[in-house]
Design an enzyme around this catalytic site. Structure first.
Site, PDB file in Angstrom:
ATOM      1  N   SER A  90       3.205   3.793  -6.889  1.00 32.41           N
ATOM      2  CA  SER A  90       3.031   2.398  -7.320  1.00 32.41           C
ATOM      3  C   SER A  90       1.643   1.880  -6.983  1.00 32.41           C
ATOM      4  CB  SER A  90       4.063   1.500  -6.650  1.00 32.41           C
ATOM      5  OG  SER A  90       5.361   1.983  -6.867  1.00 32.41           O
ATOM      6  N   GLN A  91       1.265   0.831  -7.697  1.00 29.73           N
ATOM      7  CA  GLN A  91       0.022   0.097  -7.422  1.00 29.73           C
ATOM      8  C   GLN A  91       0.062  -0.370  -5.954  1.00 29.73           C
ATOM      9  OE1 GLN A  91       0.366  -3.536  -9.510  1.00 29.73           O
ATOM     10  NE2 GLN A  91      -1.798  -4.077  -9.381  1.00 29.73           N
TER      11      GLN A  91
END
Ligand code: SAH
Length: 241
Positions: A90-91
């Site tokens: 994920s970011q």
């Protein structure tokens, strides 16, 4: 003499390779600390994550160790990255936000569903006592487990399996963080949450309409749910898919 010369030229060649590698990665190991600090201030603190323990963990965990070699250069960018098996890490902001929403405490036992690269598990493990993490894809579970071990995260236990069912053996959990999106909140996981515990989960059948939710279970066992933000996660798969 010839031998000495060849040793020297080997050493030179090695140092050239190292310099080249560092250049290719855009930065040497020390610079990654600078990139991390920058990531935390620009992408995370500036967007409102304020829990100091979360910010410190994000400053410390070497994100570049959790991505494939081809992605190391971009490890600290404001974006999710491919980690193989069609999955993504994920970011950074989302990892920080989900960690903060879980309200982790030093004495907590946390369940993560969707180990992926192992990065979110490492961030949690910087703060809490123990992280149990389940990954449905055996190859990813193995790679993540190896990286976590190599980096010394001996308070993370990874296993391959269907996280929809949780990990009854180690329940109940103070917090549960789900990093793949189910189309409904998994009932077994609600059951494995401690009274007073929190679950952070992206819910929604299609990526474009998923919502990040926080479920809280009060002391009496009553569960309430709050919508935090629209998000995009890979779907939570079931073993028999
Ligand atoms: N938390 C990860 C990113 C997760 S991506 C990180 O920090 O890198 C979502 C992951 O959930 C994928 O690796 C996917 O294989 C896994 N997954 C999907 N369905 C699952 C399930 N039912 N149980 C466990 N893991 C699952």
């Amino acid at each position: 003499m010839a031998k000495a010369r060849s040793l020297i030229s080997r050493a030179l060649m090695l140092s050239v390779f190292c310099a080249h590698e560092a250049g290719a990665a855009g930065a040497g190991p020390e610079d990654y600390a600078a990139e991390r600090a920058e990531m935390v201030s620009r992408q995370i603190a500036d967007r409102g994550v304020s829990d100091e323990r979360v910010l410190a963990a994000m400053r410390k965990v070497p994100r570049h160790e959790f991505v494939p070699d081809s992605e190391k250069r971009t490890a600290y960018r404001d974006t999710p990255l491919p980690i193989g098996e069609s999955q993504t890490i994920s970011q950074p902001y989302i990892v920080a936000l989900m960690t903060e929403l879980a309200r982790p405490e030093k004495n907590h036992r946390v369940l993560e569903v969707g180990t992926g690269s192992g990065y979110q598990a490492a961030v949690l493990a910087e703060i809490v006592d123990h992280v149990y993490s389940i990954e449905i894809e055996p190859t990813l579970a193995r790679t993540a487990s190896d990286v976590l071990q190599r980096l010394g995260y001996d308070n993370v236990t990874v296993r391959s399996g269907d996280g929809y069912l949780g990990w009854a053996e180690h329940a109940p959990f103070d917090a549960i963080v789900i990093t793949a999106a189910p189309d409904h909140v998994p009932e077994p996981l609600i059951g494995q949450l401690k009274p007073g515990g929190r679950m952070v989960v992206p819910v929604g059948p299609i990526a474009s309409t998923q919502q990040l939710r926080v479920l809280e279970k009060n002391a009496a066992g009553k569960v309430t749910s709050t919508v935090v933000a629209p998000v995009r996660f890979v779907p939570l798969r079931r073993r028999d898919d």
